[in-house]
Design a protein around this motif. Structure first.
Motif, mmCIF file in Angstrom:
data_model
loop_
_atom_site.group_PDB
_atom_site.id
_atom_site.type_symbol
_atom_site.label_atom_id
_atom_site.label_comp_id
_atom_site.label_asym_id
_atom_site.label_seq_id
_atom_site.Cartn_x
_atom_site.Cartn_y
_atom_site.Cartn_z
ATOM 1 N N MET A 203 0.830 -1.212 0.000
ATOM 2 C CA MET A 203 0.000 0.000 0.000
ATOM 3 C C MET A 203 0.860 1.256 0.000
ATOM 4 S SD MET A 203 -2.954 -1.087 2.723
ATOM 5 C CE MET A 203 -4.419 -1.996 2.218
ATOM 6 N N VAL A 204 1.929 1.227 0.775
ATOM 7 C CA VAL A 204 2.782 2.411 0.904
ATOM 8 C C VAL A 204 3.732 2.556 -0.278
ATOM 9 C CG1 VAL A 204 4.503 3.567 2.328
ATOM 10 C CG2 VAL A 204 2.643 2.299 3.415
ATOM 11 N N THR A 205 4.363 1.475 -0.674
ATOM 12 C CA THR A 205 5.412 1.565 -1.695
ATOM 13 C C THR A 205 4.876 1.557 -3.123
ATOM 14 O OG1 THR A 205 5.731 -0.844 -1.655
ATOM 15 C CG2 THR A 205 7.099 0.490 -0.154
ATOM 16 N N GLU A 206 3.689 0.931 -3.334
ATOM 17 C CA GLU A 206 3.132 0.853 -4.683
ATOM 18 C C GLU A 206 1.807 1.595 -4.837
ATOM 19 O OE1 GLU A 206 2.816 -3.127 -6.176
ATOM 20 O OE2 GLU A 206 4.701 -3.772 -5.257
ATOM 21 N N GLY A 207 1.127 1.854 -3.711
ATOM 22 C CA GLY A 207 -0.187 2.481 -3.785
ATOM 23 C C GLY A 207 -1.243 1.558 -4.346
ATOM 24 N N ARG A 208 -1.075 0.247 -4.117
ATOM 25 C CA ARG A 208 -2.008 -0.740 -4.659
ATOM 26 C C ARG A 208 -2.300 -1.818 -3.628
ATOM 27 N NH1 ARG A 208 1.578 0.246 -8.939
ATOM 28 N NH2 ARG A 208 0.581 1.069 -10.839
ATOM 29 N N VAL A 209 -3.427 -2.514 -3.831
ATOM 30 C CA VAL A 209 -3.791 -3.651 -3.010
ATOM 31 C C VAL A 209 -4.604 -4.611 -3.877
ATOM 32 C CG1 VAL A 209 -5.982 -2.675 -2.168
ATOM 33 C CG2 VAL A 209 -4.736 -4.342 -0.762
ATOM 34 N N THR A 210 -4.522 -5.892 -3.563
ATOM 35 C CA THR A 210 -5.306 -6.888 -4.288
ATOM 36 C C THR A 210 -6.704 -6.961 -3.689
ATOM 37 O OG1 THR A 210 -3.322 -8.183 -4.793
ATOM 38 C CG2 THR A 210 -5.456 -9.307 -4.993
ATOM 39 N N ALA A 211 -7.719 -6.768 -4.531
ATOM 40 C CA ALA A 211 -9.107 -6.816 -4.086
ATOM 41 C C ALA A 211 -9.543 -8.259 -3.881
ATOM 42 C CB ALA A 211 -10.011 -6.131 -5.098
#
Length: 256
Positions: A203-211
């Motif tokens: 979340m911090v390093t890529e700004g993404r999460v798997t839904a």
């Protein structure tokens, strides 16, 4: 060389009530940087809240007001169709109560974050979002508001000139629309410390999460929440803090 990423770790605390204990506030406070302290409406009694504030102050953890619906029986996780004025007064009441307990504990209320069903409602419910923002604006316009990116709450707060703090949830499942999976659905709450830690770092390093459906969604994470009432929350906090620091992420409060 790029700037070192920074993130705040927050947790919902102060939610025990009398002889009923929920979570381990002291253990969580050893690893987080901001404490969303219950204000007595959805959870928490005066002595529990004061102890939490004292422990937070002793550790240098920032205190925020975890404002919610007046619903102790439902733990603030049921939507209440409150009139704007009534909801705003409830917000002000809670802010004042927590401010007093934080002050005598040697600290102060430094931000506001809605709890539970109110948090979820203010993602799309414009009237309730506006009521929360109006209450904060009237009480202290220097207080930041923590909320879900893209929510009505943060949009209204930005329009009012309040500081907006986008939040991500390492221990909750996401929908493909980047909202939280409702708690009554399977897989909504994560329990594995290593999985939660890996999600937080991404979340911090890529700004993404798997839904929950396997797709990838974008998230903004100026602060990351770990729920203090989840079984094994302390272990998740330890693993998450360790993983973030190992990834060269600076963990500190978003309040200067």
């Amino acid at each position: 060389m790029g700037e070192r990423p920074t993130v705040d770790l927050n947790s919902d605390l102060g939610e025990s009530f009398g002889r009923w204990t929920l979570g381990d506030d002291a253990a969580m406070l050893d690893h987080i940087t901001s404490a969303n302290v219950a204000c007595g409406f959805h959870a928490g009694d005066p002595s529990t809240i004061r102890r939490c504030c004292e422990d937070a102050a002793a550790r240098g953890v920032t205190i925020g007001a975890q404002v919610g619906y007046p619903d102790l029986v439902g733990f603030g996780r049921r939507f209440l169709d409150m009139a704007s004025g009534e909801l705003g007064d409830a917000m002000t009441y809670q802010l004042g109560a927590l401010e007093a307990l934080a002050r005598v504990s040697g600290s102060r209320v430094a931000y506001v974050k809605p709890h539970g069903a109110l948090y979820n409602a203010t993602v799309h419910h414009s009237a309730q979002a506006a009521a929360v923002v109006a209450a904060v604006l009237a009480y202290d316009p220097t207080l930041p508001i923590v909320g879900l990116p893209g929510s009505q709450l943060l949009e209204r707060a930005a329009e009012a000139g309040l500081r907006c703090v986008p939040e991500a949830f390492a221990d909750r499942a996401y929908t493909p629309e980047a909202t939280l999976v409702p708690r009554d659905q399977a897989g909504a709450v994560l329990h594995d410390p290593d999985e939660v830690a890996v999600r937080a770092v991404r979340m911090v390093t890529e700004g993404r999460v798997t839904a929950i459906d396997g797709s990838t969604v974008e998230v903004a994470a100026e602060t990351i929440c770990l729920h203090g009432d989840t079984p094994g929350a302390a272990a998740m906090a330890v693993a998450t803090r360790r993983a973030l620091e190992a990834a060269d992420v600076q963990v500190r409060s978003f309040v200067g």
